[in-house]
Design an enzyme around this catalytic site. Structure first.
Site, mmCIF file in Angstrom:
data_model
loop_
_atom_site.group_PDB
_atom_site.id
_atom_site.type_symbol
_atom_site.label_atom_id
_atom_site.label_comp_id
_atom_site.label_asym_id
_atom_site.label_seq_id
_atom_site.Cartn_x
_atom_site.Cartn_y
_atom_site.Cartn_z
ATOM 1 N N TYR A 153 -1.187 -0.725 10.406
ATOM 2 C CA TYR A 153 -1.434 -1.219 9.072
ATOM 3 C C TYR A 153 -0.198 -0.746 8.140
ATOM 4 O O TYR A 153 0.475 -1.507 7.236
ATOM 5 C CB TYR A 153 -2.574 -0.354 8.642
ATOM 6 C CG TYR A 153 -3.114 -0.541 7.007
ATOM 7 C CD1 TYR A 153 -3.603 -1.888 6.886
ATOM 8 C CD2 TYR A 153 -2.889 0.353 6.085
ATOM 9 C CE1 TYR A 153 -4.045 -2.100 5.187
ATOM 10 C CE2 TYR A 153 -3.005 0.048 4.567
ATOM 11 C CZ TYR A 153 -3.665 -1.306 4.475
ATOM 12 O OH TYR A 153 -4.008 -1.550 3.059
ATOM 13 N N ALA A 154 0.000 0.541 8.512
ATOM 14 C CA ALA A 154 1.492 1.441 7.729
ATOM 15 C C ALA A 154 2.441 0.416 7.609
ATOM 16 O O ALA A 154 3.171 0.149 6.871
ATOM 17 C CB ALA A 154 1.311 2.920 7.784
ATOM 18 N N SER A 165 0.757 -1.243 -0.140
ATOM 19 C CA SER A 165 -0.127 -0.037 0.050
ATOM 20 C C SER A 165 0.808 1.283 0.079
ATOM 21 O O SER A 165 2.166 1.121 0.525
ATOM 22 C CB SER A 165 -0.954 0.131 1.153
ATOM 23 O OG SER A 165 -1.497 1.023 1.491
#
Lengths: 256, 78
Positions: free
Chosen positions: A157-158, A144
């Site tokens: 998440y990152a 992402s």
């Protein structure tokens, strides 16, 4: 134009919705034999029916990528059904919103790491021996843009997606010489159920689109096109790369 | 707030968390130390309700939906 994946066997995790589903359907149209894996049984059945409308060479398996026995069973099911494994798309992932670091619940950290990073590691670990046995293959990991820049909505998440990028590079350094190419895609915002849900409002994606250089967010098919390239022999000289597919979203000036 | 009502509230407000509640409930049972009755409610009546929620639930609806789920949980757990 000839089918770009004719004769190849592909396994797609997170294949029942969003980017994974788009890859499954694109692969089916391009001549691949596709094993669809997901933990959502209802969506799995729906996507399998769509794939079977395109090709008879599609099958599904329920699997939670964070569980080692299920991952091995998933790979075994693909090989048992189609007799080899050429392509693995690691699209399974989850985004849980999180407060600033000092307030993050350790349970949330673990949930995201277990699926997004540990799960992806387990899938690669199980798939690589099968690929080498068949003479090589291509792994496409879905990271992402959150893995390349600060992402305030969910640090876990990152970090997990940054880990995917580094895992890709490391795995490519170890297995390219054995015929297994390993690459990564970093999508910007894509119109998926996950993105719509995480936007916390039906207007959330519309607002992102309005500020985007292209005036829209990405579609799952936009990402599936890049996945297709990395899965096909057209990318035979590409390994260890992270391909950004964000419509130029990163060219926006930072918000101060 | 007990564990199950907190899980329900988060599943309403955060679709990513809702996906875990729907499709990997055993992870939450273990992490949150749910009792067998709470686990049964999570995997049964609460799951059915969560599956019917829109994606996403709009912020203006959080309170009403959460109240409805809390009533359901109270009914199941007594």
């Amino acid at each position: 134009m000839a089918e770009r994946l004719a004769g190849k066997v592909a396994l797609v995790t997170g294949g029942a919705s969003g980017i994974g589903r788009a890859a499954v359907l694109r692969f089916a149209r391009e001549g691949a034999k596709v094993m669809i894996a997901d933990r959502n049984v209802t969506a799995l059945k729906e996507t399998l029916a769509e794939a079977l409308a395109i090709t008879p060479d599609a099958a599904s398996v329920q699997a939670d990528v964070s569980k080692t026995p299920q991952v091995q069973a998933m790979v075994d099911a693909a090989v048992a059904r189609f007799h080899r494994l050429d392509v693995l798309v690691n699209a399974a992932g989850v985004l849980v919103l999180a407060p600033p670091l000092a307030e993050i619940d350790e349970r949330d950290w673990d949930l995201m790491m277990n699926t997004n990073l540990r799960g992806l590691f387990l899938c690669c670990k199980a798939a690589i021996p099968a690929m080498i046995k068949g003479g090589g293959g291509s792994i496409i990991n879905i990271s992402s843009m959150a893995g390349l820049a600060a992402y305030a909505r969910s640090l876990p998440y990152a970090v997990s997606k940054a880990g995917v990028i580094h895992l890709t590079l490391g795995a490519a350094s170890q297995y390219t010489s054995k015929g297994v190419r390993v690459n990564c895609i970093a999508p910007g915002t894509v119109d998926t159920p996950q993105a719509r849900g995480s936007s916390q409002s039906a207007k959330g994606l519309e607002e992102i689109a309005a500020a985007h250089p292209m005036g829209r967010v990405g579609s799952p098919d936009d990402i599936a096109n890049a996945i297709l390239y990395l899965a096909s022999d057209e990318s035979a000289y590409v390994s260890g790369s992270t391909v950004i597919v964000d419509g130029g979203g990163r060219t926006l000036p930072p918000k101060i | 707030m007990n564990n199950l009502t907190e899980i329900a509230k988060r599943a309403v407000e955060d679709y990513g968390f809702r996906q875990i509640a729907l499709w990997s409930p055993d992870d939450l049972v273990e992490q949150w130390g749910l009792s067998p009755r709470e686990a049964g409610t999570l995997k049964g009546a609460l799951r059915d309700e969560l599956e019917r929620l829109p994606v996403p639930v709009e912020p203006r609806d959080y309170a009403a939906v959460t109240d409805r789920l809390n009533s359901l949980i109270s009914g199941c757990l007594g």
